[in-house]
Design a protein around this motif. Structure first.
Motif, PDB file in Angstrom:
ATOM      1  N   MET A 181      18.391 -37.438 -36.680  1.00  0.00           N
ATOM      2  CA  MET A 181      18.828 -36.235 -35.995  1.00  0.00           C
ATOM      3  C   MET A 181      19.171 -35.177 -37.036  1.00  0.00           C
ATOM      4  SD  MET A 181      19.391 -35.156 -32.935  1.00  0.00           S
ATOM      5  CE  MET A 181      20.425 -34.376 -31.781  1.00  0.00           C
ATOM      6  N   TRP A 182      18.755 -33.959 -36.814  1.00  0.00           N
ATOM      7  CA  TRP A 182      19.050 -32.845 -37.704  1.00  0.00           C
ATOM      8  C   TRP A 182      19.561 -31.686 -36.867  1.00  0.00           C
ATOM      9  CZ3 TRP A 182      16.702 -28.352 -36.472  1.00  0.00           C
ATOM     10  CH2 TRP A 182      15.586 -28.441 -35.669  1.00  0.00           C
ATOM     11  N   LYS A 183      20.195 -30.708 -37.509  1.00  0.00           N
ATOM     12  CA  LYS A 183      20.593 -29.482 -36.830  1.00  0.00           C
ATOM     13  C   LYS A 183      20.706 -28.366 -37.851  1.00  0.00           C
ATOM     14  CE  LYS A 183      25.438 -30.855 -36.745  1.00  0.00           C
ATOM     15  NZ  LYS A 183      26.605 -31.059 -35.913  1.00  0.00           N
ATOM     16  N   GLN A 225      21.376 -23.786 -38.090  1.00  0.00           N
ATOM     17  CA  GLN A 225      21.907 -22.593 -37.436  1.00  0.00           C
ATOM     18  C   GLN A 225      20.956 -21.425 -37.678  1.00  0.00           C
ATOM     19  OE1 GLN A 225      24.847 -22.494 -35.698  1.00  0.00           O
ATOM     20  NE2 GLN A 225      24.626 -20.339 -35.214  1.00  0.00           N
ATOM     21  N   TYR A 226      20.399 -20.861 -36.618  1.00  0.00           N
ATOM     22  CA  TYR A 226      19.650 -19.608 -36.691  1.00  0.00           C
ATOM     23  C   TYR A 226      20.616 -18.475 -36.426  1.00  0.00           C
ATOM     24  CZ  TYR A 226      15.026 -21.827 -36.597  1.00  0.00           C
ATOM     25  OH  TYR A 226      13.903 -22.537 -36.903  1.00  0.00           O
ATOM     26  N   GLY A 227      20.175 -17.252 -36.610  1.00  0.00           N
ATOM     27  CA  GLY A 227      21.017 -16.107 -36.291  1.00  0.00           C
ATOM     28  C   GLY A 227      21.409 -16.081 -34.829  1.00  0.00           C
ATOM     29  N   SER A 228      20.543 -16.599 -33.969  1.00  0.00           N
ATOM     30  CA  SER A 228      20.801 -16.596 -32.529  1.00  0.00           C
ATOM     31  C   SER A 228      21.605 -17.803 -32.061  1.00  0.00           C
ATOM     32  CB  SER A 228      19.477 -16.538 -31.767  1.00  0.00           C
ATOM     33  OG  SER A 228      18.626 -17.595 -32.170  1.00  0.00           O
ATOM     34  N   GLY A 229      21.759 -18.816 -32.922  1.00  0.00           N
ATOM     35  CA  GLY A 229      22.535 -19.988 -32.542  1.00  0.00           C
ATOM     36  C   GLY A 229      21.959 -21.279 -33.094  1.00  0.00           C
ATOM     37  N   PRO A 230      22.571 -22.411 -32.721  1.00  0.00           N
ATOM     38  CA  PRO A 230      22.149 -23.705 -33.267  1.00  0.00           C
ATOM     39  C   PRO A 230      20.952 -24.310 -32.527  1.00  0.00           C
ATOM     40  CG  PRO A 230      24.020 -24.010 -31.827  1.00  0.00           C
ATOM     41  CD  PRO A 230      23.776 -22.531 -31.893  1.00  0.00           C
ATOM     42  N   VAL A 231      20.131 -25.039 -33.276  1.00  0.00           N
ATOM     43  CA  VAL A 231      19.070 -25.859 -32.696  1.00  0.00           C
ATOM     44  C   VAL A 231      19.158 -27.227 -33.373  1.00  0.00           C
ATOM     45  CG1 VAL A 231      17.537 -23.941 -32.141  1.00  0.00           C
ATOM     46  CG2 VAL A 231      17.296 -25.086 -34.324  1.00  0.00           C
ATOM     47  N   SER A 232      18.627 -28.252 -32.711  1.00  0.00           N
ATOM     48  CA  SER A 232      18.648 -29.589 -33.283  1.00  0.00           C
ATOM     49  C   SER A 232      17.498 -30.409 -32.725  1.00  0.00           C
ATOM     50  CB  SER A 232      19.982 -30.285 -32.986  1.00  0.00           C
ATOM     51  OG  SER A 232      20.176 -30.402 -31.593  1.00  0.00           O
ATOM     52  N   GLY A 233      17.285 -31.569 -33.318  1.00  0.00           N
ATOM     53  CA  GLY A 233      16.209 -32.437 -32.857  1.00  0.00           C
ATOM     54  C   GLY A 233      16.034 -33.624 -33.779  1.00  0.00           C
ATOM     55  N   PHE A 234      14.785 -34.079 -33.927  1.00  0.00           N
ATOM     56  CA  PHE A 234      14.499 -35.235 -34.769  1.00  0.00           C
ATOM     57  C   PHE A 234      13.264 -34.955 -35.606  1.00  0.00           C
ATOM     58  CE2 PHE A 234      12.638 -35.811 -30.585  1.00  0.00           C
ATOM     59  CZ  PHE A 234      11.333 -36.169 -30.856  1.00  0.00           C
ATOM     60  N   LEU A 235      13.017 -35.799 -36.593  1.00  0.00           N
ATOM     61  CA  LEU A 235      11.865 -35.631 -37.480  1.00  0.00           C
ATOM     62  C   LEU A 235      10.654 -36.364 -36.926  1.00  0.00           C
ATOM     63  CD1 LEU A 235      13.566 -36.059 -40.968  1.00  0.00           C
ATOM     64  CD2 LEU A 235      13.108 -33.950 -39.699  1.00  0.00           C
ATOM     65  N   THR A 279       5.546 -34.196 -42.359  1.00  0.00           N
ATOM     66  CA  THR A 279       6.825 -34.367 -41.676  1.00  0.00           C
ATOM     67  C   THR A 279       7.329 -32.993 -41.270  1.00  0.00           C
ATOM     68  OG1 THR A 279       7.328 -36.327 -42.993  1.00  0.00           O
ATOM     69  CG2 THR A 279       9.189 -35.243 -41.901  1.00  0.00           C
ATOM     70  N   PHE A 280       7.870 -32.894 -40.073  1.00  0.00           N
ATOM     71  CA  PHE A 280       8.413 -31.626 -39.588  1.00  0.00           C
ATOM     72  C   PHE A 280       9.603 -31.897 -38.682  1.00  0.00           C
ATOM     73  CE2 PHE A 280       5.335 -32.980 -36.494  1.00  0.00           C
ATOM     74  CZ  PHE A 280       5.867 -32.632 -35.274  1.00  0.00           C
ATOM     75  N   ALA A 281      10.412 -30.871 -38.501  1.00  0.00           N
ATOM     76  CA  ALA A 281      11.595 -30.967 -37.649  1.00  0.00           C
ATOM     77  C   ALA A 281      11.203 -30.577 -36.225  1.00  0.00           C
ATOM     78  CB  ALA A 281      12.701 -30.043 -38.161  1.00  0.00           C
ATOM     79  N   GLU A 282      11.290 -31.528 -35.321  1.00  0.00           N
ATOM     80  CA  GLU A 282      10.945 -31.297 -33.918  1.00  0.00           C
ATOM     81  C   GLU A 282      12.217 -30.900 -33.160  1.00  0.00           C
ATOM     82  OE1 GLU A 282       8.584 -33.602 -30.363  1.00  0.00           O
ATOM     83  OE2 GLU A 282       8.412 -34.310 -32.423  1.00  0.00           O
ATOM     84  N   VAL A 283      12.181 -29.738 -32.529  1.00  0.00           N
ATOM     85  CA  VAL A 283      13.352 -29.213 -31.825  1.00  0.00           C
ATOM     86  C   VAL A 283      13.416 -29.787 -30.420  1.00  0.00           C
ATOM     87  CG1 VAL A 283      14.498 -27.131 -30.966  1.00  0.00           C
ATOM     88  CG2 VAL A 283      13.263 -27.055 -33.126  1.00  0.00           C
ATOM     89  N   THR A 284      14.565 -30.395 -30.082  1.00  0.00           N
ATOM     90  CA  THR A 284      14.780 -30.888 -28.724  1.00  0.00           C
ATOM     91  C   THR A 284      15.909 -30.136 -28.027  1.00  0.00           C
ATOM     92  OG1 THR A 284      16.218 -32.650 -29.573  1.00  0.00           O
ATOM     93  CG2 THR A 284      13.895 -33.197 -29.201  1.00  0.00           C
TER      94      THR A 284
END
Length: 78
Positions: A1-3, A5-15, A31-36
């Motif tokens: 799990m990763w997370k 912070q963008y300027g508009s707010g937080p996003v998170s997901g898995f690799l 490998t990339f960060a998949e946003v859930t």
């Protein structure tokens, strides 16, 4: 799990891993960060007509230090 912070707010997901093709260059396993959790993308996500973001950050600020797709392409060519 990763997370992050963008300027508009937080996003998170898995690799995840997938192949990526840009023009005639293909990376077999990137490998990339998949946003859930898209809550932090705000109106851009809810109103936009897109299904992903290809991160173009420097390796030093990529999620979990993942090598970026363009650096993987360069490394694979060497």
């Amino acid at each position: 799990m990763w997370k992050i912070q963008y300027g508009s707010g937080p996003v998170s997901g898995f690799l995840s891993d997938d192949s990526v093709t840009v023009g005639d260059i293909k990376v077999a396993s990137q490998t990339f960060a998949e946003v859930t959790n898209v809550k932090g993308l705000g109106m851009a996500y809810s109103q936009g007509k897109f299904d992903g973001i290809l991160g173009l950050a420097w390796n030093a600020i990529s999620v979990d230090g993942i090598t970026t797709v363009f650096n993987t392409m360069i490394n694979d060519a060497l």
